[in-house]
Design a protein around this motif. Structure first.
Motif, short mmCIF file in Angstrom:
data_model
loop_
_atom_site.label_atom_id
_atom_site.label_comp_id
_atom_site.label_asym_id
_atom_site.label_seq_id
_atom_site.Cartn_x
_atom_site.Cartn_y
_atom_site.Cartn_z
N VAL A 26 24.89 -16.05 3.01
CA VAL A 26 25.25 -15.42 1.73
C VAL A 26 25.51 -16.48 0.67
O VAL A 26 25.04 -16.37 -0.47
N VAL A 27 26.26 -17.53 1.03
CA VAL A 27 26.57 -18.60 0.07
C VAL A 27 25.30 -19.30 -0.39
O VAL A 27 25.09 -19.54 -1.60
N SER A 28 24.42 -19.62 0.54
CA SER A 28 23.19 -20.32 0.17
C SER A 28 22.27 -19.44 -0.66
O SER A 28 21.58 -19.93 -1.57
N SER A 29 22.25 -18.13 -0.37
CA SER A 29 21.36 -17.21 -1.09
C SER A 29 21.88 -16.85 -2.47
O SER A 29 21.17 -16.20 -3.23
N THR A 30 23.10 -17.22 -2.76
CA THR A 30 23.67 -16.94 -4.08
C THR A 30 23.92 -18.24 -4.85
O THR A 30 23.31 -18.48 -5.89
N ALA A 31 24.82 -19.08 -4.34
CA ALA A 31 25.22 -20.28 -5.07
C ALA A 31 24.07 -21.28 -5.23
O ALA A 31 23.77 -21.74 -6.34
N ILE A 32 23.42 -21.62 -4.11
CA ILE A 32 22.34 -22.61 -4.20
C ILE A 32 21.15 -22.05 -4.97
O ILE A 32 20.51 -22.76 -5.77
N VAL A 33 20.83 -20.76 -4.75
CA VAL A 33 19.73 -20.14 -5.48
C VAL A 33 20.04 -20.11 -6.98
O VAL A 33 19.15 -20.32 -7.82
N TYR A 34 21.28 -19.88 -7.35
CA TYR A 34 21.67 -19.91 -8.76
C TYR A 34 21.44 -21.29 -9.36
O TYR A 34 20.95 -21.42 -10.50
N VAL A 35 21.78 -22.34 -8.61
CA VAL A 35 21.55 -23.71 -9.08
C VAL A 35 20.05 -23.94 -9.28
O VAL A 35 19.62 -24.55 -10.28
N GLU A 36 19.24 -23.48 -8.35
CA GLU A 36 17.79 -23.68 -8.45
C GLU A 36 17.22 -22.99 -9.69
O GLU A 36 16.34 -23.53 -10.36
N ALA A 60 23.66 -30.66 2.48
CA ALA A 60 24.23 -29.79 3.52
C ALA A 60 23.66 -30.13 4.89
O ALA A 60 24.38 -30.11 5.90
N ASN A 61 22.37 -30.45 4.93
CA ASN A 61 21.74 -30.83 6.20
C ASN A 61 22.34 -32.12 6.73
O ASN A 61 22.65 -32.23 7.93
N VAL A 62 22.52 -33.11 5.85
CA VAL A 62 23.11 -34.39 6.27
C VAL A 62 24.53 -34.18 6.78
O VAL A 62 24.92 -34.72 7.83
N LEU A 63 25.31 -33.37 6.07
CA LEU A 63 26.69 -33.11 6.50
C LEU A 63 26.72 -32.40 7.85
O LEU A 63 27.53 -32.73 8.72
N GLY A 64 25.83 -31.43 8.03
CA GLY A 64 25.78 -30.73 9.31
C GLY A 64 25.44 -31.66 10.46
O GLY A 64 26.07 -31.60 11.53
N ILE A 112 31.09 -27.85 16.14
CA ILE A 112 29.92 -26.98 16.32
C ILE A 112 29.82 -25.96 15.20
O ILE A 112 28.73 -25.71 14.65
N ILE A 113 30.95 -25.35 14.80
CA ILE A 113 30.92 -24.38 13.71
C ILE A 113 30.58 -25.08 12.39
O ILE A 113 29.83 -24.55 11.55
N GLY A 114 31.10 -26.31 12.19
CA GLY A 114 30.75 -27.06 10.99
C GLY A 114 29.27 -27.39 10.94
O GLY A 114 28.64 -27.35 9.88
N THR A 115 28.70 -27.71 12.10
CA THR A 115 27.25 -27.97 12.17
C THR A 115 26.46 -26.72 11.80
O THR A 115 25.50 -26.79 11.02
N MET A 116 26.88 -25.59 12.35
CA MET A 116 26.20 -24.32 12.06
C MET A 116 26.25 -24.01 10.57
O MET A 116 25.26 -23.60 9.96
N ALA A 117 27.42 -24.20 9.96
CA ALA A 117 27.58 -23.91 8.54
C ALA A 117 26.68 -24.80 7.69
O ALA A 117 25.97 -24.33 6.79
N GLY A 118 26.67 -26.11 7.97
CA GLY A 118 25.86 -27.03 7.19
C GLY A 118 24.38 -26.77 7.30
O GLY A 118 23.66 -26.72 6.29
N LEU A 119 23.88 -26.57 8.52
CA LEU A 119 22.45 -26.37 8.72
C LEU A 119 21.99 -25.02 8.18
O LEU A 119 20.86 -24.89 7.69
N THR A 120 22.85 -23.99 8.28
CA THR A 120 22.48 -22.68 7.73
C THR A 120 22.45 -22.71 6.21
O THR A 120 21.56 -22.12 5.58
N LEU A 121 23.41 -23.41 5.60
CA LEU A 121 23.37 -23.60 4.14
C LEU A 121 22.10 -24.30 3.72
O LEU A 121 21.45 -23.92 2.73
N ALA A 122 21.72 -25.33 4.46
CA ALA A 122 20.53 -26.11 4.11
C ALA A 122 19.27 -25.27 4.18
O ALA A 122 18.43 -25.30 3.27
N ALA A 123 19.12 -24.50 5.26
CA ALA A 123 17.91 -23.69 5.43
C ALA A 123 17.88 -22.51 4.46
O ALA A 123 16.85 -22.23 3.83
N GLY A 124 19.00 -21.82 4.34
CA GLY A 124 19.03 -20.64 3.47
C GLY A 124 18.78 -20.95 2.02
O GLY A 124 18.22 -20.13 1.28
N GLY A 125 19.17 -22.14 1.57
CA GLY A 125 19.01 -22.49 0.17
C GLY A 125 17.58 -22.56 -0.28
O GLY A 125 17.26 -22.20 -1.42
#
Length: 553
Positions: free
Chosen positions: A184-194, A209-213, A25-38
């Motif tokens: 925080v990770v999605s708003s920094t790392a993924i945004v930097y990649v973009e 990240a969505n697929v993994l979640g 469940i925590i892994g799901t939350m992490a993956g989906l939050t990364l996907a949306a925040g990015g």
């Protein structure tokens, strides 16, 4: 680990849940939050740079997306509680968000799905075609709805895996920690990649990240404890209104025995607040409720408890409404701060540039640190000095005050930015970068985060405490609902300011964004006065006097 929450063996069909489900469940939350925040964090920049959408229009699209993601979870909660359960809502919503994210990947990877690139703000820029807009908005809609469907259904499903409140409390702490950390990770790392590698690569990471979640969630399906839907609690509230209307000609009574009660609750007369609703609980004489049996016509015969549940919501509604214009200035600030960052010097060292879409990270960091300091240092010191814990309404009130301070600081900083912009030749250029560090925006965002650390947990705790038992699962969604409505309200306010004043042109170097912030400061001040009136009149319903000291806030 409590023995009652130890996970069952997979072969034991009667016992599921426990700590074995925690990593899934925590892994799901992490993956989906990364996907949306990015993709959410950098949406304004993407619309301006890749779709040639004017800055204020991009901010309004951003507000609509945030409003949808924040308000629509209540629909997912109702569907989960009433029809299919949390498990089905989560996997189906995750699939929808994946489809939306893949469409965003296509808009970034295929040049025909976006207009030709041009200089930001140039009059020669081509506007997106109907097809390009259709693909973009379809992707945003699917990604938003999917993210909304999982946001407040993962938490109750995770809590359902445990039998005791202590384990549930530990889970909620990790749930919130994971949500903030992933954001925080999605708003920094993924945004930097973009910003520095490519939009297609950044959105592609969101899709991965969505697929993994989703994969992590489905891989733990054989361990989950699945709770059957219990039916919508809002139906009983509607029955009270219908029952009171049907029996509007009946004479009210002061006798307890004239009202219908739940068999497992102590008989009592309904309160005199909104007394006309009491008719819904008056005993019928024509077989709608057996004398010692169940209700045969629930739309005509309600219990006293159902009537009191509706009354408790009516009592707390004025306090709930103060959240609308507490969050509206914050929604305006969040979108406009990105536009400010785009027009400021974002260099941090000789090579690194802070992405404009990452400015919201300072709110998240400030909120996280403040919550820790408030709960571990400030409130224990408060209780030691006053010999009583702070009341929830006091905590929320402090958050109101800090939000107003944040708007005032925003106005002062923007006034300084405009003074630097106007003496030179910047006004003759389109969307020129002002030689002022974007880090000047950090204080206002940090203060907003501190205020959020006071009012957001306070409101969640207040509504969970004061909502009826039948509505505990949707009490937190009530907070999300007024945050979502606030994002929607911010757009008409921006439209009104644009039409009535010259404060918000597409090039903010030609505007008076400082006046917009002063307007938000006044709006927040008026709302704070309204909050103080509501708080002074409100009486806590579900706490003992010995715990609170008095019945009023």
């Amino acid at each position: 680990m409590d023995s009652s929450d130890e996970a069952a063996l997979p072969s034991d069909r009667s016992r599921r849940g426990g700590w074995i489900t925690f990593p899934f469940i925590i892994g799901t939350m992490a993956g989906l939050t990364l996907a949306a925040g990015g993709w959410i964090s950098n949406l304004i920049v993407y619309l301006i740079q890749e779709f040639n959408i004017k800055s204020i229009s991009a901010a309004k699209v951003y507000n609509v997306v945030n409003g949808s993601i924040t308000m629509f979870p209540i629909i997912g909660a109702i569907v989960a509680d009433s029809f299919v359960g949390c498990f089905s809502v989560i996997w189906f919503s995750s699939l929808i968000s994946l489809l939306g994210t893949l469409l965003l990947v296509l808009t970034a990877a295929i040049s025909h799905l976006r207009p030709p690139s041009c200089e930001n703000g140039s009059n020669a820029c081509r506007y997106p075609s109907h097809l390009q807009f259709a693909v973009l908005y379809l992707g945003l809609a699917l990604a938003s709805l999917g993210s909304a469907g999982t946001r407040f259904t993962i938490a109750p499903m995770g809590a359902d895996q445990f039998n005791n409140p202590k384990s549930q409390g530990i889970f909620f702490n990790w749930y919130i920690f994971t949500m903030y950390t992933a954001t925080v990770v999605s708003s920094t790392a993924i945004v930097y990649v973009e910003d520095n590698v490519g939009w297609a690569w950044g959105f592609g990471l969101c899709a991965v990240a969505n697929v993994l979640g989703l994969a992590v969630f489905l891989s733990g399906s054989r361990f989950y404890r699945l709770v059957k839907p219990k039916g919508s609690p809002f139906r009983s509230l509607a029955r009270v209104v219908v029952g009171a209307i049907i029996k509007r000609r009946m004479v009210l009574s002061d006798k307890t025995e004239d009202y219908y009660h739940d068999f497992n609750q102590h008989a009592k007369s309904p309160t005199r607040f909104f007394r006309f609703l009491n008719r819904a609980a008056l005993r019928c004489t024509e077989g709608d409720a057996n004398q010692d049996g169940p209700v045969t016509n629930p739309w005509k015969q309600c219990t006293v408890q159902q009537v009191e549940d509706l009354k408790s919501l009516i009592k707390i509604f004025p306090l709930w409404s103060t959240g609308l214009f507490l969050c509206t200035p914050l929604a305006i600030q969040l979108s406009l701060a990105t536009l400010q960052a785009l027009s400021m010097d974002r260099r941090l060292g000789p090579r690194f540039h802070v992405p404009a879409g990452s400015m919201s990270v300072f709110i998240l960091i400030s909120t996280s640190l403040s919550i820790f300091l408030i709960d571990r240092l400030l409130f224990p010191l408060w209780e030691k000095l006053t010999h009583r814990p702070p009341k929830l309404l006091q905590r929320i009130g402090i958050g109101h005050g800090l939000t107003i301070v944040s708007m005032a600081v925003s106005a002062v900083v923007e006034s300084k930015r405009l003074k630097i912009a106007r003496p030179g030749n910047l006004n003759n250029e389109t969307n020129a970068v002002v030689p002022m560090s974007a880090l000047w925006l950090v204080p206002q965002l940090a203060i907003a985060g501190i205020g959020e650390a006071f009012h957001f947990p306070g409101q969640v705790a207040l509504y969970y405490q004061e909502f009826p038992e039948s509505l505990k699962s949707t009490s937190t969604a009530a907070v999300a609902m007024f945050i979502g409505i606030a994002f929607y309200i911010s757009n008409p306010i921006i439209d009104l300011i644009q039409r009535a004043t010259g404060w918000l042109p597409d090039d903010i170097n030609h505007g008076r964004l400082d006046n917009v912030y002063w307007f938000c400061c006044i709006l927040g001040g008026l709302n704070f006065g309204y909050y103080l009136v509501c708080a002074s009149l409100y009486k806590y319903q579900n706490v003992r006097r010995s715990e609170d000291g008095c019945s009023k806030s």
